[in-house]
Design a protein around this motif. Structure first.
Motif, short mmCIF file in Angstrom:
data_model
loop_
_atom_site.label_atom_id
_atom_site.label_comp_id
_atom_site.label_asym_id
_atom_site.label_seq_id
_atom_site.Cartn_x
_atom_site.Cartn_y
_atom_site.Cartn_z
N MET B 288 0.79 -1.10 0.09
CA MET B 288 -0.01 -0.14 0.14
C MET B 288 0.80 1.11 0.00
SD MET B 288 -3.20 1.07 2.44
CE MET B 288 -2.18 1.84 3.51
N PHE B 291 1.72 1.87 -3.42
CA PHE B 291 0.68 2.48 -4.14
C PHE B 291 0.30 3.82 -3.63
CE2 PHE B 291 -3.98 3.53 -3.57
CZ PHE B 291 -4.10 3.72 -4.91
N LEU B 292 0.54 4.18 -2.45
CA LEU B 292 0.25 5.73 -1.91
C LEU B 292 1.40 6.58 -2.69
CD1 LEU B 292 -0.54 5.51 1.69
CD2 LEU B 292 -1.90 5.79 -0.15
N SER B 295 0.75 6.50 -6.97
CA SER B 295 -0.52 6.71 -7.71
C SER B 295 -0.88 8.16 -7.41
CB SER B 295 -1.63 5.78 -6.94
OG SER B 295 -1.75 6.37 -5.63
N GLY B 296 -0.31 8.84 -6.37
CA GLY B 296 -0.66 10.52 -6.33
C GLY B 296 -2.08 10.49 -5.65
N VAL B 297 -2.65 9.69 -4.85
CA VAL B 297 -3.91 9.90 -4.46
C VAL B 297 -3.79 10.84 -3.23
CG1 VAL B 297 -4.91 7.75 -5.10
CG2 VAL B 297 -3.78 7.77 -2.70
#
Lengths: 174, 647
Positions: B288, B291-292, B295-297
């Motif tokens: 995760m 991912f963080l 992904s630039g969320v």
């Protein structure tokens, strides 16, 4: 069943992250929307004796496009802005943000100058007043000098056609 | 040419990883020994292909091969050689390649050092590692190919971000990734054990040293990141609760819980289901984190090029890998029976409390990190969660956790009494409180939290050391015991550093003209002059600041403001006098054009202790992982195997 709890929680988390992907965390709504645009007064990049200020722009709808020669994504945007000025009479002022005069002139020579005026903001003071935190940014300001829209990041053909042009037309009819 | 070889090797690595994921697992299902035995050679082969691919990318950087998009975007002919090499992992594509490279190296190490583990188990472990490899290799190949070529080859590259032109880039990402990826090993062990229904003490004993080493890498990786941020970003802070920092801290907390719960599984046969769950959670947090970051969320100071398409890929992979693991867990966990019982006052139970506190901490940080996303997703507006929230939860949860260490090392397994423990520790307790309070009273301003934190630090130190003298001879202590002691002392050292730096740092932004002085924290700072210097790929304004203590010259510092040729943003390079008991930190601010500058002066007591603590924890972890019993066990298994062969 109890042992399924971690799985269920995990799936909820994944769903949240999936929704998160379609959101843009950088898109913070500008506090200036529907507020009077900040006052400023500066001179034109080419003609030092031409003063540009918010006061002078009252009575017409205009765009403030923040750009700089060092800004990479401004190059792609520049074509879109150029297209817009070719097809529309609306005044577009380029705010040359934290840039060296020579670099800016060189850049505009190379990529073309679509702007009606190029306002110089060498130290970035005007940028600060307008809450600029990434270049490029574009503001649409109405006849009363009120900020009606802020485009964060480069203007592309979609945002131009779908948002900016309709809004400008609407504001000019007001 | 170089890029073709690199790409080809990458494709071969994917094929190998795919075989490594399928063949051994199929073999164990069909009870086919030949297929199971393919696991080790395939793991070695995958490591070989990935090493080749990686070396090709390094060569491309060294040769300034700007026909590669990745090289052109992240390097430059003027870049010093060592930064050309480390630029390989300076951006998304290359750092992912480093990720899979390290994953394949862990696979290789397991293939080599798993003689004591039954072949069937190794087959399953390496198959899971292969599966993870398939996911990441496809990610690299299909969304983030570092060997992508440009049609118009530029004459010059765009240069490496100046923030990254630093020793920190050389060390921090590879070490951090070693930790992240290392937890895939614990994960693979856990899945393999669940698949074969063999969750027992031997599983814990096999898995433990690997997990501890992964944890040690993660620890040093995070510590280095903090140290880098401290001197490179020029703000003098050491932890910002930034989403990306949190993304590395969450698996660290969960990994810390994991290495402690492994102790209970190995020694007592309890907590088996929980430990498996922790292994899965820890690895999912590593994924995760990736991912963080990628992904630039979430917005972060780590402003990497974000790409939602890539985000979707990692998310699907994450969901598939962790989702299926958790389903497997829910199916298997019911069959696991605890064979031991323990009382309320027992080491078993104290380690449970340790685990609970660590996981509550982790969950709170997860909540704080994702909260802005949750609010945004529900259309309730934009907000950010900052340091006040994280500090408010971190301090009250971590201090009791730290205080428990002192009792934890004394308490007996299964059943103990508070009375007995109190009898053993009462003098340490008394001394710690007295010394802690006295220490906190030295400072001009008294804080309750300083007294508590310093007492706890001394308490950990005393109790940990005293445990070593339990045996008649110091040499009788095992490496594991020395390791544990060292790591716990590292916690104590960290607490001292964090407490004193946070409470007693002095910071001042001043305007100084050349020749002027400013007094702060008992020092006189004299702005002597400004120099302009031209270096290989940047120009710098270098200030000379003389620091006087009691009218005597104590140190001269040279903070710089750099402008790199190919970048607009000026860089701040702080002048730091690093000391064991305090740092003096000077950073140049703005040139006010009238001969004066804004200068940031900072005095940071005990700031080095933060990273010293991290270093001690790391060494402690390595020492514990190198305990003789893990080797002895390996030897015994080998003898058993040989005997079997004789018959």
């Amino acid at each position: 069943m109890k042992k399924l709890i971690p799985f269920v929680l995990f799936m909820i988390l994944m769903l949240l992250l999936y929704i998160g992907l379609s959101l843009d965390p950088k898109e913070v709504p500008s506090p200036f929307i529907n507020k009077p645009a900040p006052e400023f007064a500066t001179y034109d990049l080419y003609k030092n004796d031409i003063k540009i200020s918010k006061q002078k722009m009252l009575g017409q709808v205009w765009l403030l496009n923040v750009f700089a020669s060092w800004c990479y994504s401004c190059r792609a945007e520049h074509q879109v802005i150029t297209e817009f000025t070719k097809n529309h009479q609306t005044v577009v002022i380029g705010l040359n943000y934290k840039d060296a005069t020579e670099d800016a002139k060189e850049w505009l020579k190379q990529y073309g100058n679509p702007y009606d005026f190029v306002a110089v903001d060498k130290d970035g003071d005007i940028g600060i007043e307008y809450g600029v935190y990434g270049v490029p940014e574009t503001f649409i300001i109405d006849k009363k000098g009120i900020v009606r829209h802020k485009n964060i990041g480069p203007v592309n053909r979609d945002s131009l056609q779908q948002t900016i042009i309709p809004l400008v037309k609407k504001l000019e009819a007001e | 040419m170089v890029s073709q070889i690199g790409l080809f090797a990458l494709v071969l690595a994917l094929i190998t990883a795919l075989s490594q994921a399928v063949l051994p697992l199929w073999g164990s299902y069909k009870n086919n020994n030949t297929l199971m035995l393919t696991a080790r050679p395939l793991a070695n082969l995958q490591a070989l292909f990935l090493t080749l691919s990686f070396v090709m990318l390094v060569v491309a950087f060294i040769q300034d091969d700007f026909s590669l998009k990745y090289v052109a975007y992240n390097s430059n002919t003027t870049l010093p050689l060592m930064y050309k090499i480390s630029a390989v992992w300076a951006a998304h594509e290359g750092s992912l390649l480093l990720w899979v490279l390290l994953l394949s190296w862990w696979g290789f190490l397991i293939a080599v050092f798993s003689k004591s583990i039954p072949d069937e188990m190794v087959a399953k472990i390496l198959a899971v590692m292969g599966l993870v490899g398939v996911g990441f290799l496809s990610f690299v190949l299909f969304t983030s190919n570092p060997f992508e070529v440009l049609n118009n080859i530029p004459a010059e590259g765009r240069d490496l971000n100046p923030l990254l032109q630093d020793i920190g880039l050389i060390l921090h990402p590879p070490l951090l990734y070693m930790g992240y990826v290392g937890f895939s090993v614990s994960f693979a062990f856990a899945i393999a054990a669940m698949l074969s229904g063999q969750l027992d003490a031997s599983w814990a004993r096999w898995s433990r040293p690997w997990t501890t080493i992964a944890w040690a890498f993660l620890t040093i990786g995070i510590a280095l990141g903090s140290w880098w941020a401290y001197y490179e970003l020029g703000w003098g802070g050491w932890w910002f609760w930034d989403p990306v920092e949190n993304a590395s801290f969450m698996p660290w907390l969960s990994g810390t819980a994991l290495i402690h719960s492994f102790a209970v599984v190995e020694k007592r046969g309890a907590f088996k289901a929980w430990t498996v769950l922790l292994a899965i959670i820890t690895f999912s947090l590593c994924l995760m984190g990736t991912f963080l970051v990628r992904s630039g969320v979430l917005t972060s100071v780590h402003a990497f090029a974000a790409d939602p398409g890539r985000g979707v890929f990692i998310l699907i992979f994450l969901t598939a890998v962790i989702g299926s693991s958790l389903l497997l867990y829910s199916y298997r966990a019911n069959q696991i029976k605890a064979i031991s019982s323990f009382k309320l006052i027992s080491r078993d139970n104290f380690l449970l409390v340790n685990n609970i506190l660590l996981m509550v901490l982790m969950a709170s940080i997860l909540l704080g990190t994702l909260y802005p996303l949750m609010i945004d997703a529900m259309g309730m507006g934009k907000l950010s969660v900052g340091a006040p929230y994280f500090n408010a939860i971190f301090v009250p949860l971590s201090l009791p956790l730290a205080a428990l260490i002192g009792i934890g090392v004394f308490i007996r397994w299964r059943d103990d009494s508070l009375k007995r423990i109190f009898f053993e520790v009462k003098y340490y307790l008394l001394i710690s409180i007295i010394l802690g309070v006295v220490w906190s009273l030295i400072y001009p301003q008294w804080y309750l939290v300083a007294s508590i934190a310093l007492s706890i630090a001394i308490w950990i130190f005393l109790t940990s050391i005293s445990r070593l003298f339990n045996k008649k001879r110091l040499a009788n202590n095992s490496r594991a015991k020395y390791g544990v002691t060292l790591a716990h002392i590292g916690v104590a050292v960290f607490i001292v550093g964090a407490t004193l730096t946070s409470l007693y740092s002095v910071e001042k932004d001043v305007h100084l003209k050349v020749g002027e002085s400013y007094q702060m924290a008992g020092f006189d700072f004299k702005f002597v002059k400004m120099d302009r210097k031209a270096e290989r790929n940047y120009l710098s304004n270098e200030g000379e600041i003389e620091v006087y203590k009691n009218k005597k010259l104590y140190k001269t510092l040279y903070p710089q403001k750099r402008s790199y040729q190919n970048q607009q943003m000026p860089m701040t390079e702080a002048g730091i006098d690093a000391g064991f008991f305090a740092d003096i930190f000077v950073a140049m601010g703005e040139d006010l054009k009238d001969g004066s500058w804004t200068i940031r002066l900072q005095y940071k007591p005990f700031v080095r202790w933060l990273w010293l603590g991290g270093l001690l924890m790391t060494f402690g972890g390595i020492l514990a992982a190198a305990d003789k019993r893990f080797f002895k066990f390996a030897k015994m298994a080998k003898i058993k195997l040989d005997e079997g062969a004789d018959k």
